[in-house]
Design a protein around this motif. Structure first.
Motif, PDB file in Angstrom:
ATOM      1  N   PRO A 562      41.123  39.480  42.893  1.00  0.00           N
ATOM      2  CA  PRO A 562      40.504  39.284  41.580  1.00  0.00           C
ATOM      3  C   PRO A 562      39.366  38.268  41.631  1.00  0.00           C
ATOM      4  O   PRO A 562      39.356  37.354  42.457  1.00  0.00           O
ATOM      5  CB  PRO A 562      41.654  38.775  40.709  1.00  0.00           C
ATOM      6  N   PHE A 563      38.419  38.450  40.744  1.00  0.00           N
ATOM      7  CA  PHE A 563      37.322  37.506  40.567  1.00  0.00           C
ATOM      8  C   PHE A 563      37.882  36.202  39.994  1.00  0.00           C
ATOM      9  O   PHE A 563      38.912  36.198  39.318  1.00  0.00           O
ATOM     10  CB  PHE A 563      36.283  38.117  39.631  1.00  0.00           C
ATOM     11  N   HIS A 564      37.196  35.100  40.282  1.00  0.00           N
ATOM     12  CA  HIS A 564      37.729  33.801  39.875  1.00  0.00           C
ATOM     13  C   HIS A 564      37.566  33.519  38.385  1.00  0.00           C
ATOM     14  O   HIS A 564      38.117  32.562  37.864  1.00  0.00           O
ATOM     15  CB  HIS A 564      37.044  32.684  40.667  1.00  0.00           C
ATOM     16  N   ARG A 565      36.809  34.350  37.701  1.00  0.00           N
ATOM     17  CA  ARG A 565      36.569  34.149  36.270  1.00  0.00           C
ATOM     18  C   ARG A 565      37.204  35.290  35.488  1.00  0.00           C
ATOM     19  O   ARG A 565      37.129  36.443  35.901  1.00  0.00           O
ATOM     20  CB  ARG A 565      35.076  34.073  35.992  1.00  0.00           C
ATOM     21  N   LYS A 566      37.820  34.956  34.336  1.00  0.00           N
ATOM     22  CA  LYS A 566      38.462  35.980  33.504  1.00  0.00           C
ATOM     23  C   LYS A 566      37.944  35.862  32.081  1.00  0.00           C
ATOM     24  O   LYS A 566      37.771  34.761  31.563  1.00  0.00           O
ATOM     25  CB  LYS A 566      39.981  35.825  33.524  1.00  0.00           C
ATOM     26  N   TRP A 567      37.709  37.029  31.452  1.00  0.00           N
ATOM     27  CA  TRP A 567      37.209  37.077  30.086  1.00  0.00           C
ATOM     28  C   TRP A 567      38.334  37.462  29.121  1.00  0.00           C
ATOM     29  O   TRP A 567      39.244  38.210  29.474  1.00  0.00           O
ATOM     30  CB  TRP A 567      36.084  38.092  29.958  1.00  0.00           C
ATOM     31  N   SER A 568      38.247  36.959  27.931  1.00  0.00           N
ATOM     32  CA  SER A 568      39.187  37.344  26.874  1.00  0.00           C
ATOM     33  C   SER A 568      38.656  38.595  26.162  1.00  0.00           C
ATOM     34  O   SER A 568      37.556  39.074  26.441  1.00  0.00           O
ATOM     35  CB  SER A 568      39.369  36.200  25.873  1.00  0.00           C
ATOM     36  N   LEU A 569      39.427  39.083  25.206  1.00  0.00           N
ATOM     37  CA  LEU A 569      39.039  40.313  24.505  1.00  0.00           C
ATOM     38  C   LEU A 569      37.767  40.134  23.680  1.00  0.00           C
ATOM     39  O   LEU A 569      37.035  41.092  23.450  1.00  0.00           O
ATOM     40  CB  LEU A 569      40.190  40.776  23.608  1.00  0.00           C
ATOM     41  N   VAL A 595      36.147  44.647  51.912  1.00  0.00           N
ATOM     42  CA  VAL A 595      36.631  43.747  50.873  1.00  0.00           C
ATOM     43  C   VAL A 595      36.098  44.205  49.527  1.00  0.00           C
ATOM     44  O   VAL A 595      34.928  44.599  49.411  1.00  0.00           O
ATOM     45  CB  VAL A 595      36.185  42.293  51.144  1.00  0.00           C
ATOM     46  N   GLY A 596      36.943  44.162  48.501  1.00  0.00           N
ATOM     47  CA  GLY A 596      36.533  44.467  47.138  1.00  0.00           C
ATOM     48  C   GLY A 596      36.907  43.330  46.209  1.00  0.00           C
ATOM     49  O   GLY A 596      38.016  42.781  46.291  1.00  0.00           O
ATOM     50  N   ILE A 597      35.978  42.956  45.312  1.00  0.00           N
ATOM     51  CA  ILE A 597      36.233  41.921  44.310  1.00  0.00           C
ATOM     52  C   ILE A 597      36.251  42.606  42.950  1.00  0.00           C
ATOM     53  O   ILE A 597      35.270  43.231  42.541  1.00  0.00           O
ATOM     54  CB  ILE A 597      35.152  40.826  44.344  1.00  0.00           C
ATOM     55  N   LEU A 598      37.376  42.493  42.257  1.00  0.00           N
ATOM     56  CA  LEU A 598      37.551  43.142  40.959  1.00  0.00           C
ATOM     57  C   LEU A 598      37.270  42.136  39.847  1.00  0.00           C
ATOM     58  O   LEU A 598      37.960  41.114  39.724  1.00  0.00           O
ATOM     59  CB  LEU A 598      38.967  43.699  40.816  1.00  0.00           C
ATOM     60  N   VAL A 599      36.245  42.418  39.055  1.00  0.00           N
ATOM     61  CA  VAL A 599      35.900  41.587  37.896  1.00  0.00           C
ATOM     62  C   VAL A 599      36.527  42.233  36.672  1.00  0.00           C
ATOM     63  O   VAL A 599      36.065  43.274  36.207  1.00  0.00           O
ATOM     64  CB  VAL A 599      34.366  41.473  37.731  1.00  0.00           C
ATOM     65  N   ASN A 600      37.597  41.646  36.181  1.00  0.00           N
ATOM     66  CA  ASN A 600      38.326  42.191  35.036  1.00  0.00           C
ATOM     67  C   ASN A 600      37.746  41.605  33.756  1.00  0.00           C
ATOM     68  O   ASN A 600      37.825  40.405  33.517  1.00  0.00           O
ATOM     69  CB  ASN A 600      39.815  41.845  35.157  1.00  0.00           C
ATOM     70  N   TYR A 757      27.968  41.213  27.369  1.00  0.00           N
ATOM     71  CA  TYR A 757      29.299  41.463  26.815  1.00  0.00           C
ATOM     72  C   TYR A 757      29.543  42.963  26.827  1.00  0.00           C
ATOM     73  O   TYR A 757      28.872  43.737  26.151  1.00  0.00           O
ATOM     74  CB  TYR A 757      29.419  40.928  25.395  1.00  0.00           C
ATOM     75  N   GLY A 758      30.484  43.380  27.620  1.00  0.00           N
ATOM     76  CA  GLY A 758      30.815  44.793  27.712  1.00  0.00           C
ATOM     77  C   GLY A 758      32.260  44.950  28.115  1.00  0.00           C
ATOM     78  O   GLY A 758      32.910  44.016  28.578  1.00  0.00           O
ATOM     79  N   ARG A 759      32.770  46.167  27.961  1.00  0.00           N
ATOM     80  CA  ARG A 759      34.180  46.414  28.258  1.00  0.00           C
ATOM     81  C   ARG A 759      34.395  46.908  29.680  1.00  0.00           C
ATOM     82  O   ARG A 759      35.536  47.044  30.119  1.00  0.00           O
ATOM     83  CB  ARG A 759      34.740  47.436  27.283  1.00  0.00           C
ATOM     84  N   ALA A 760      33.327  47.187  30.398  1.00  0.00           N
ATOM     85  CA  ALA A 760      33.479  47.765  31.725  1.00  0.00           C
ATOM     86  C   ALA A 760      33.869  46.702  32.742  1.00  0.00           C
ATOM     87  O   ALA A 760      33.224  45.668  32.847  1.00  0.00           O
ATOM     88  CB  ALA A 760      32.175  48.447  32.142  1.00  0.00           C
ATOM     89  N   SER A 761      34.948  46.981  33.491  1.00  0.00           N
ATOM     90  CA  SER A 761      35.285  46.132  34.640  1.00  0.00           C
ATOM     91  C   SER A 761      34.364  46.502  35.801  1.00  0.00           C
ATOM     92  O   SER A 761      33.742  47.565  35.809  1.00  0.00           O
ATOM     93  CB  SER A 761      36.751  46.322  35.027  1.00  0.00           C
TER      94      SER A 761
END
Length: 773
Positions: A562-569, A595-600, A757-761
Motif C-alpha cells: 500500500p501507498f503510505h498516504r490514505k484518503w478519506s471518503l 513491484v506494485g504500489i497501490l494508492v487507495n 479529488y477522484g474515486r479511482a484507485s
C-alpha cells in the motif's frame, strides 16, 4: 560524602549564604554539569566517527578516555575537584550502575527464552562452540603461561579468560541492530546463537562468582546459593504467572495499566539490591526478572516504551563513560602479567573466531557469511565492560589489566562493524538472475503475488485488487499475504507462518483479522486462489528484508504494497506515514521481482458491489501507456484483468509527434511496445467491448497532465508504469526532480496529488530490476 548532603543550590540569582561553598558543591548542579560535559563530548565524537561506520559505544569509550586523561593526574587524584568532587563521582557512578541494571532488565524483557528449544541445530551448535571452545583454550593457556607470573596474578588471569569467553546477547543484539541486519538470515542466526550462548554464559558467571565466595567462606556461599535459588523460584512460579494474569486481564487492543508497568520496574530495582545482598552482581536479579516477563505486546512493549529511550539514550552512555573514567593510560606497562593477558586474550579471541567459522562451514554456509558471523560472535561491548569494572572494584583485576581490557573493547567494537559491513551484503541474495515478472510468465501460468498489509484498511483494498485480477482455475493466483508489525518490546524479530502444518516461534496471534479475511476470500474463489498468510514482527528499518526474503523464497512475480498516504471518503488525507514511505522505497531498491504500489483513494462503494454481485456493473480499468518496460509490465497485468467478462479495460496510448532521428535503443523500445499493444489494438478494432484502445497525441507534459486529470472520475482503477521509455517527450517538463512522490513516477505522482479529488484507485508497477540495470 557530607551528611546531610546538599542537593539543590539556591540558584545563580540569589545571594549565597556565608555557609555556602559554591554552586557545584551541591550534588544536583554538579551532576547536571557532568552529564552535559559527557554528552556534549560523546555526541561530538559520534558525529564524526559514525561517518566511518563506528558505533556509538566507541564514542562513549573515547569520551571516558579523554575525560580520564583531562581530569585525573598521574597519581589518580582529580585535577579539578570543583568539577569532579569525590562525592560527585559517587553520585554519578551510582546512577550509572542503576541505569545499567535497568538496561539488562530491559534486555531480559526483550528476549524470548521460549525460542531456545526452537532455534535449530545450526544456531545451537554455533552458540555452544562459541562458548566452550574458547573456554577450554583459555583454561589450557592459563595453565601454560601461569608459571611466568605469581600465584596471585595467576588467579587474576582466571577472571580475564572467563569474561573473554562470554558471548553476551545484549552485545550481539545491539551490534546486529546497529548494522541493520536484524531481519536478515545472518542476523537471525546470530541472535539465535547468541541467545543459547548467553544463558550458558550467565550461568557460568554466577557459578564463577559463587566459587569465589566459597573460597572465602563456605557458610556464606551456602546462604547465598540458597537465597539465589529461592529468588529464581519466586520469579518463575510467582512473578511470571502474575504477568500472564496481567496480560489476560488487559482488554485486546488496549495498553497495560501504568500501575502494573511501574510496579514491575520498582521490582526490578529491588531485585538489584537483593543481588548485591547475596554477593552477586547487582545486574543478576533484574536480568532474571526480565527473562521471566513475556516479551512483545502488551506487557513487554509497554515496559520497553517507558524505559527504552531513557535507558539506552542516557543511562548506558553514562555507565560506559564513568566506567572508562577509571582508566589511566599513563599506568600502562608491559610486565609479565600484561604479556600473559595479551597472550590469553589473543588465544581466546582467535579460538572463538575459528570455532564459529568452522561451525558455519560445517553447515555449508557461504564463506563470506561465515566470516561475518564469526566476527559478530567475537564482538565485545558494554556487558564485558560492566564485568571488568565489577572485578576491578573487587580487586580481582590489576589496574594495568583493566586498562588493557578496556582498550581491547574499544578496538573490537570499532573494527568488527566495519569488517561485517565489508563482508556481508544482505541485499546480495536478491540479485535478479532470473526473470521474475508478470510479462515473462507463460500464458495462463500461475501468478504468484506477495501482498503486504500494514493496517486493517489495507485488507479490503488488496482483496478488491486481487478479485479484479481475474483468478480462474485455468489461470490461478497464488497469494502470499504478509502482515507487517513494528517490533516493540522485544530484541528478536519474529516471522510466523500461519499454516496448520507448520510450527511457529510464537503462540501469540497477531494477525487474526488478516487471516480470517483472506481465508474467506480463498473460500469464495475455490481452486482459483491459494492463500498463505504470514506475520513479520521486525523493526521498520529492516522490514524490507522480510518482504524481499519471502518474495525470493516463494518465487513471486509481483509484490504489491500500500501507498503510505490514505484518503478519506471526502477526499482529505487521513494519514501520512513517512516510515511506510521509507519502507516502500527500500523494497523498490532491492526487490527480487516486479513491484506494485497501490494508492487507495478510500472509495469502496463500487468495489463493494463488485464483491457482492459481479453482474451489477462492469468494473472499469484504465491503463495509461507511454512506452518502456515498466509500462509493458503494467499493460501485461492489465490484460490479465480483462480476461474477466465483468471488467472493461481501456488502454490510453499517449504518443508524441514523430521524431526525425531515433537511436537504436529507442527503436528497439518502440518495437517491443508495438508487440505488447498488438492484441489490444486488434480486439478494439474487432469491436470487443471489454478491451478498448485509445490513442492520444501529446506534445509535452502539460498536455499529458490535462488528459490524465480527466480520467480520475471515469474509472475504478488506473494502472500506470513507474518509469517510461527513453526520451519520452510526453512527460517533458514534468521532471522527476519536481515530483512529490518519485516512487510513483510522473503519472502516479499526478494521480496521487492532493490537488486531484477522484474515486479511482491507482496501481503503479515497476518491472523487476536486473543485474544489467
Amino acid at each position: 560524602m557530607e551528611l546531610p548532603p546538599q542537593v539543590n543550590s539556591p540558584g545563580f540569582w540569589k545571594t549565597p549564604s556565608p555557609s555556602s561553598k559554591g554552586l557545584l558543591k551541591n550534588s544536583l548542579p554538579e551532576l547536571e554539569l557532568q552529564m552535559i560535559i559527557i554528552f556534549c563530548i560523546s555526541q561530538t565524537f559520534n558525529f564524526v566517527l559514525k561517518r566511518f561506520g563506528l558505533p556509538k559505544l566507541s564514542s562513549d569509550i573515547i569520551t571516558g578516555l579523554v575525560l580520564s586523561y583531562a581530569l585525573v593526574d598521574g597519581k589518580g587524584y582529580p585535577i579539578n575537584e570543583r568539577l569532579f568532587t569525590p562525592a560527585g563521582e559517587q553520585v554519578i557512578g551510582t546512577i550509572s550502575v542503576f541505569g545499567f541494571a535497568l538496561f539488562l532488565f530491559l534486555t531480559g524483557v526483550k528476549m524470548n527464552v521460549g525460542m531456545i528449544p526452537k532455534t535449530g541445530t545450526k544456531a545451537t551448535t554455533i552458540g555452544v562452540a562459541a562458548l566452550t571452545v574458547p573456554f577450554l583454550c583459555g583454561l589450557i593457556t592459563r595453565e601454560l603461561i601461569g608459571g611466568s607470573v605469581t600465584p596471585q596474578e595467576k588467579d587474576k588471569l582466571s577472571f580475564v579468560f572467563v569474561t573473554q569467553t562470554l558471548v553476551p546477547f545484549p552485545v550481539i543484539a545491539s551490534l546486529i541492530t546497529e548494522l541493520n541486519i536484524l531481519t536478515s538470515e545472518l542476523g537471525r542466526l546470530g541472535l539465535s546463537a547468541a541467545l543459547v550462548s548467553d544463558l550458558i554464559s550467565f550461568s557460568l558467571t554466577v557459578s564463577f562468582l559463587t566459587v569465589r565466595i566459597y573460597m572465602e567462606s563456605a557458610s556464606k556461599a551456602l546462604v547465598d546459593i540458597t537465597a539465589t535459588i529461592a529468588y529464581v523460584a519466586i520469579v518463575v512460579f510467582v512473578v511470571r504467572p502474575l504477568t500472564f494474569s496481567i496480560i489476560k486481564n488487559t482488554p485486546e487492543g488496549r495498553p497495560v495499566k501504568d500501575v502494573y508497568v511501574y510496579s514491575i520496574i520498582v521490582l526490578a530495582i529491588a531485585s538489584s539490591l537483593f543481588s548485591d545482598a547475596v554477593d552477586q552482581q547487582v545486574y543478576m536479579g533484574p536480568y532474571i526478572l526480565g527473562l521471566a516477563i513475556p516479551d512483545g505486546p502488551p506487557l513487554g512493549s509497554a515496559i520497553a516504551s517507558k524505559l527504552d529511550c531513557f535507558v539506552t539514550g542516557v543511562f548506558v552512555p553514562l555507565y560506559v563513560t564513568t566506567s572508562v573514567l577509571r582508566v589511566d593510560l599513563r599506568k600502562f606497562k608491559f610486565d609479565a602479567l600484561m604479556i600473559s593477558n595479551i597472550i590469553l586474550v589473543m588465544v581466546i579471541t582467535v579460538s572463538k573466531f575459528v570455532a564459529c567459522f568452522i561451525s558455519c562451514t560445517f553447515y555449508e554456509m557461504p564463506r563470506l557469511d561465515s566470516w561475518a558471523l564469526a566476527f559478530i560472535m567475537t564482538s565485545k561491548g558494554v556487558v564485558e565492560l560492566g564485568l571488568y569494572t565489577l572485578f576491578k572494584d573487587l580487586n580481582s583485576l590489576a589496574e594495568s589489566t583493566f586498562n588493557f581490557l578496556v582498550i581491547t573493547i574499544l578496538a573490537v567494537s570499532a573494527i568488527v562493524p566495519i569488517l561485517v559491513k565489508f563482508l556481508y551484503d544482505p541485499s546480495r541474495k536478491y540479485a535478479g538472475y532470473q526473470k521474475r515478472n508478470v510479462m515473462h510468465l507463460k500464458p495462463n501460468a500461475e501468478l504468484r503475488v506477495l501482498v503486504c498489509i500494514h493496517r486493517p484498511d489495507d485488507i479490503p483494498a488488496m482483496i478488491n485488487l486481487l478479485t479484479a485480477s481475474c483468478p480462474t482455475r485455468e489461470a490461478p493466483i497464488n497469494v502470499c499475504v504478509l502482515h507487517l508489525i513494528e517490533l516493540i518490546g522485544r530484541s528478536s524479530p519474529i516471522f510466523i507462518s500461519h499454516q496448520i502444518q507448520r510450527k511457529t516461534l510464537s503462540d501469540v496471534s497477531y494477525s487474526q483479522n488478516v487471516i480470517l479475511a483472506f481465508n474467506l476470500f480463498e473460500n469464495n474463489h475455490w481452486q482459483s486462489i491459494a492463500v498463505n498468510t504470514f506475520t513479520a514482527v521486525s523493526p521498520p528499518k529492516s522490514m524490507h528484508e522480510d518482504i524481499c526474503t519471502l518474495a525470493l523464497d516463494k518465487l513471486t512475480s509481483l509484490i504489491i504494497f500500500p501507498f503510505h498516504r490514505k484518503w478519506s471518503l471526502d477526499g482529505d488525507v487521513e494519514f501520512d506515514d513517512n516510515m511506510l514511505r521509507s519502507l516502500n522505497s527500500s523494497v523498490l531498491e532491492i526487490a527480487p521481482c516486479s513491484v506494485g504500489i497501490l494508492v487507495n483513494r478510500g472509495y469502496t462503494g463500487r468495489a463493494g458491489v463488485l464483491l457482492s454481485s459481479l453482474d451489477a456493473y462492469r468494473f472499469s480499468v484504465c491503463m495509461i501507456f507511454l512506452g518502456g518496460r515498466d509500462d509493458r509490465e503494467a499493460l501485461t497485468y492489465a490484460k490479465r484483468m480483462s480476461n474477466e467478462t465483468s471488467i472493461t479495460l481501456t488502454v490510453i496510448h499517449l504518443v508524441a509527434p514523430e521524431e526525425d532521428e531515433v537511436d537504436d535503443e529507442r527503436k528497439w523500445d518502440i518495437i517491443l511496445d508495438s508487440e505488447v499493444l498488438k492484441d489490444v489494438k486488434h480486439n478494439s478494432l474487432s469491436g470487443n467491448q471489454h478491451k478498448r484502445y485509445v490513442q492520444e497525441l501529446t506534445n509535452d507534459g502539460s498536455e499529458m497532465a490535462t488528459i490524465v486529470r480527466g480520467l480520475v472520475d471515469e474509472y475504478d482503477l488506473i494502472i500506470a508504469g513507474r518509469s517510461h521509455g527513453i526520451g519520452s517527450r510526453q512527460i517533458s517538463g514534468l521532471d522527476l526532480g519536481w515530483t512529490e512522490f518519485p516512487e510513483l513516477g510522473v503519472i502516479g505522482d499526478l494521480l496521487a496529488s492532493t490537488d486531484i479529488y477522484g474515486r479511482a484507485s491507482v496501481l503503479v508497477i515497476r518491472q523487476q530490476k536486473t543485474d544489467d540495470d
